[in-house]
Design a protein around this motif. Structure first.
Motif, PDB file in Angstrom:
ATOM      1  N   ARG A   1       3.030  -8.741 -28.069  1.00 31.42           N
ATOM      2  CA  ARG A   1       3.532  -8.611 -27.438  1.00 31.42           C
ATOM      3  C   ARG A   1       4.653  -7.848 -26.520  1.00 31.42           C
ATOM      4  O   ARG A   1       5.386  -7.954 -25.603  1.00 31.42           O
ATOM      5  CB  ARG A   1       4.692  -9.984 -28.174  1.00 31.42           C
ATOM      6  CG  ARG A   1       4.733 -11.386 -28.312  1.00 31.42           C
ATOM      7  CD  ARG A   1       5.481 -12.545 -29.158  1.00 31.42           C
ATOM      8  NE  ARG A   1       4.859 -13.000 -29.628  1.00 31.42           N
ATOM      9  CZ  ARG A   1       4.425 -13.865 -30.786  1.00 31.42           C
ATOM     10  NH1 ARG A   1       4.079 -12.730 -31.127  1.00 31.42           N
ATOM     11  NH2 ARG A   1       4.070 -14.986 -30.035  1.00 31.42           N
TER      12      ARG A   1
ATOM     13  N   GLU B   1       8.480 -12.967 -30.314  1.00 39.99           N
ATOM     14  CA  GLU B   1       7.863 -13.641 -31.271  1.00 39.99           C
ATOM     15  C   GLU B   1       8.560 -15.540 -31.503  1.00 39.99           C
ATOM     16  O   GLU B   1       8.514 -16.514 -31.522  1.00 39.99           O
ATOM     17  CB  GLU B   1       7.416 -13.481 -32.435  1.00 39.99           C
ATOM     18  CG  GLU B   1       6.952 -14.616 -33.204  1.00 39.99           C
ATOM     19  CD  GLU B   1       6.282 -13.474 -34.550  1.00 39.99           C
ATOM     20  OE1 GLU B   1       5.220 -13.962 -35.109  1.00 39.99           O
ATOM     21  OE2 GLU B   1       7.200 -12.329 -35.135  1.00 39.99           O
TER      22      GLU B   1
ATOM     23  N   GLU C   1       9.376 -17.561 -28.407  1.00 35.38           N
ATOM     24  CA  GLU C   1       8.474 -18.078 -27.421  1.00 35.38           C
ATOM     25  C   GLU C   1       7.963 -18.971 -28.670  1.00 35.38           C
ATOM     26  O   GLU C   1       7.552 -20.125 -28.309  1.00 35.38           O
ATOM     27  CB  GLU C   1       6.583 -17.209 -27.903  1.00 35.38           C
ATOM     28  CG  GLU C   1       5.729 -17.736 -27.531  1.00 35.38           C
ATOM     29  CD  GLU C   1       4.665 -17.302 -27.764  1.00 35.38           C
ATOM     30  OE1 GLU C   1       3.288 -17.317 -27.211  1.00 35.38           O
ATOM     31  OE2 GLU C   1       4.842 -16.218 -27.530  1.00 35.38           O
TER      32      GLU C   1
ATOM     33  N   SER D   1       8.160 -21.824 -26.651  1.00 38.69           N
ATOM     34  CA  SER D   1       6.657 -22.030 -25.380  1.00 38.69           C
ATOM     35  C   SER D   1       6.685 -20.817 -24.525  1.00 38.69           C
ATOM     36  O   SER D   1       5.780 -20.882 -23.912  1.00 38.69           O
ATOM     37  CB  SER D   1       6.202 -23.384 -25.416  1.00 38.69           C
ATOM     38  OG  SER D   1       6.390 -23.639 -24.478  1.00 38.69           O
ATOM     39  N   ASN D   2       8.054 -20.373 -24.064  1.00 40.85           N
ATOM     40  CA  ASN D   2       7.785 -19.475 -23.252  1.00 40.85           C
ATOM     41  C   ASN D   2       6.688 -17.628 -23.525  1.00 40.85           C
ATOM     42  O   ASN D   2       7.141 -17.720 -24.661  1.00 40.85           O
ATOM     43  CB  ASN D   2       8.718 -18.901 -22.426  1.00 40.85           C
ATOM     44  CG  ASN D   2       9.237 -20.301 -21.607  1.00 40.85           C
ATOM     45  OD1 ASN D   2       8.222 -20.883 -21.279  1.00 40.85           O
ATOM     46  ND2 ASN D   2      10.986 -20.481 -21.733  1.00 40.85           N
ATOM     47  N   GLN D   3       5.870 -17.508 -23.461  1.00 39.03           N
ATOM     48  CA  GLN D   3       5.556 -16.089 -23.816  1.00 39.03           C
ATOM     49  C   GLN D   3       5.758 -15.074 -22.304  1.00 39.03           C
ATOM     50  O   GLN D   3       5.630 -15.032 -21.398  1.00 39.03           O
ATOM     51  CB  GLN D   3       4.260 -16.451 -23.789  1.00 39.03           C
ATOM     52  CG  GLN D   3       3.291 -14.933 -23.833  1.00 39.03           C
ATOM     53  CD  GLN D   3       1.581 -15.287 -23.934  1.00 39.03           C
ATOM     54  OE1 GLN D   3       1.096 -15.187 -23.272  1.00 39.03           O
ATOM     55  NE2 GLN D   3       1.233 -15.721 -25.745  1.00 39.03           N
TER      56      GLN D   3
ATOM     57  N   VAL E   1       6.350 -10.867 -22.460  1.00 34.11           N
ATOM     58  CA  VAL E   1       5.257  -9.490 -23.112  1.00 34.11           C
ATOM     59  C   VAL E   1       6.191  -8.499 -21.770  1.00 34.11           C
ATOM     60  O   VAL E   1       6.087  -8.818 -20.769  1.00 34.11           O
ATOM     61  CB  VAL E   1       3.911 -10.117 -22.722  1.00 34.11           C
ATOM     62  CG1 VAL E   1       3.311  -8.639 -22.897  1.00 34.11           C
ATOM     63  CG2 VAL E   1       3.361 -10.974 -23.069  1.00 34.11           C
TER      64      VAL E   1
ATOM     65  N   LEU F   1      -0.752 -15.012 -19.307  1.00 35.11           N
ATOM     66  CA  LEU F   1       0.498 -15.146 -20.083  1.00 35.11           C
ATOM     67  C   LEU F   1       0.346 -16.548 -19.557  1.00 35.11           C
ATOM     68  O   LEU F   1       0.831 -17.360 -18.806  1.00 35.11           O
ATOM     69  CB  LEU F   1       1.468 -14.063 -19.212  1.00 35.11           C
ATOM     70  CG  LEU F   1       1.242 -12.661 -19.729  1.00 35.11           C
ATOM     71  CD1 LEU F   1       1.803 -11.552 -20.004  1.00 35.11           C
ATOM     72  CD2 LEU F   1       0.877 -12.173 -21.382  1.00 35.11           C
TER      73      LEU F   1
ATOM     74  N   THR G   1       1.229 -20.807 -21.093  1.00 34.39           N
ATOM     75  CA  THR G   1      -0.153 -21.601 -22.089  1.00 34.39           C
ATOM     76  C   THR G   1      -0.590 -22.044 -20.170  1.00 34.39           C
ATOM     77  O   THR G   1      -0.257 -22.322 -19.140  1.00 34.39           O
ATOM     78  CB  THR G   1       0.669 -22.523 -22.030  1.00 34.39           C
ATOM     79  OG1 THR G   1       1.074 -23.299 -21.693  1.00 34.39           O
ATOM     80  CG2 THR G   1       1.286 -22.584 -23.242  1.00 34.39           C
TER      81      THR G   1
ATOM     82  N   GLY H   1       4.511 -17.567 -18.469  1.00 36.45           N
ATOM     83  CA  GLY H   1       4.510 -16.780 -18.562  1.00 36.45           C
ATOM     84  C   GLY H   1       5.756 -14.952 -18.094  1.00 36.45           C
ATOM     85  O   GLY H   1       5.099 -15.626 -16.627  1.00 36.45           O
TER      86      GLY H   1
ATOM     87  N   PHE I   1      -2.731 -12.765 -31.259  1.00 40.61           N
ATOM     88  CA  PHE I   1      -1.557 -12.994 -30.146  1.00 40.61           C
ATOM     89  C   PHE I   1      -2.842 -12.502 -28.990  1.00 40.61           C
ATOM     90  O   PHE I   1      -3.364 -11.902 -29.328  1.00 40.61           O
ATOM     91  CB  PHE I   1      -0.460 -11.637 -30.597  1.00 40.61           C
ATOM     92  CG  PHE I   1       0.157 -11.933 -29.038  1.00 40.61           C
ATOM     93  CD1 PHE I   1       1.164 -12.950 -28.767  1.00 40.61           C
ATOM     94  CD2 PHE I   1       0.168 -11.160 -28.438  1.00 40.61           C
ATOM     95  CE1 PHE I   1       1.743 -13.328 -28.002  1.00 40.61           C
ATOM     96  CE2 PHE I   1       0.887 -11.482 -27.160  1.00 40.61           C
ATOM     97  CZ  PHE I   1       1.523 -11.975 -27.165  1.00 40.61           C
TER      98      PHE I   1
ATOM     99  N   GLY J   1      -2.794 -13.854 -24.799  1.00 43.44           N
ATOM    100  CA  GLY J   1      -2.125 -14.964 -23.658  1.00 43.44           C
ATOM    101  C   GLY J   1      -3.374 -16.686 -23.627  1.00 43.44           C
ATOM    102  O   GLY J   1      -4.472 -17.046 -24.187  1.00 43.44           O
TER     103      GLY J   1
END
Length: 251
Positions: free
Chosen positions: A37, A58, A61, A65-67, A69, A94, A96, A102, A235, A237
């Protein structure tokens, strides 16, 4: 004959200067692998600071569920930061695939530039205006003092707050005394919105062409042979994409 040969030689030099840099750039841009990340390829922050950010992202997320980075690179290898950020986002995929949720915070050390790249699904929460405010008010002031972690950490916190709907703009970005100008301001914003939609549509098409021409070289050189491991396990995307939403800035 001498004059003709000189002209021919000059034409060859000019042709080489015009075409060669573009070909070289397309072949030699190597993007970093998505190893976690927080990807710090410039050694800008300490291990403890990186781990602190990783834990924050972490946990966020896991809850949302949002990623989100963070990528820190030494340089952009001749690209403009908008192209580099969007291409890197797409290579890393990035967020889903179904939500496109992302966010990429990119820092380029040599160019002193940074960008927030936002996935399609989060553009309503993390708008271009808010992204610009976060860069200018939450990150740049710290970067100007070489307080790298403070700037990145504050930026990440502000990004998360924006996605949660709790972000508050700094005082110097608030617009006051505009009640009587609501209609013209709304009209201007509407026109600007139409231009942004057109710009993103064109940019999306250009990015598709760019990705097709560079992904075979850049992706396989920069990502293919690298692992996708961080300190806490696998880890990667999730297949998300971005059309260029977000903002860019300098310090």
């Amino acid at each position: 004959m001498v004059i003709s040969m000189k002209r021919l030689f000059l034409l060859c030099i000019l042709s080489w200067l015009w075409f060669s840099p573009r070909e070289i750039q397309a072949q030699e841009v190597v993007y970093p692998a998505l190893t976690g990340r927080v990807v710090d390829r410039a050694g800008l922050i300490s291990l403890e600071q990186r781990q602190s950010l990783i834990k924050l992202l972490e946990n966020y997320e896991r809850q949302s569920s949002n990623q989100v980075v963070v990528a820190i690179v030494q340089n952009l290898q001749g690209q403009d930061i908008a192209t580099y950020a969007n291409t890197l986002f797409r290579l890393w995929k990035l967020g889903t695939q179904d939500k496109n949720n992302g966010v990429l915070l990119l820092v380029a050390v040599n160019e002193k530039e940074l960008a927030i790249e936002v996935g399609y699904g989060l553009e309503g929460s993390l708008t271009d205006i808010i992204s610009n405010q976060i860069i200018q008010n939450k990150i740049v002031p710290y970067f100007k003092e070489s307080r790298w972690f403070d700037g990145i950490n504050n930026g990440v916190q502000a990004i998360i707050a924006s996605l949660n709907g709790t972000y508050k703009a700094s005082d110097n970005t608030k617009i006051t005394g505009t009640e009587g100008y609501f209609i013209p301001i709304a009209f201007i914003l509407f026109v600007a919105f139409l231009f942004v939609l057109k710009y993103r549509k064109n940019k999306f098409s250009k990015q598709n062409l760019l990705q097709n021409s560079t992904s075979n070289n850049s992706y396989h050189q920069g990502v293919k042979n690298a692992g996708r491991q961080n300190g806490s396990g696998n880890f990667s995307g999730g297949g998300g994409s971005s059309g260029g939403g977000g903002a860019r800035g300098k310090w």
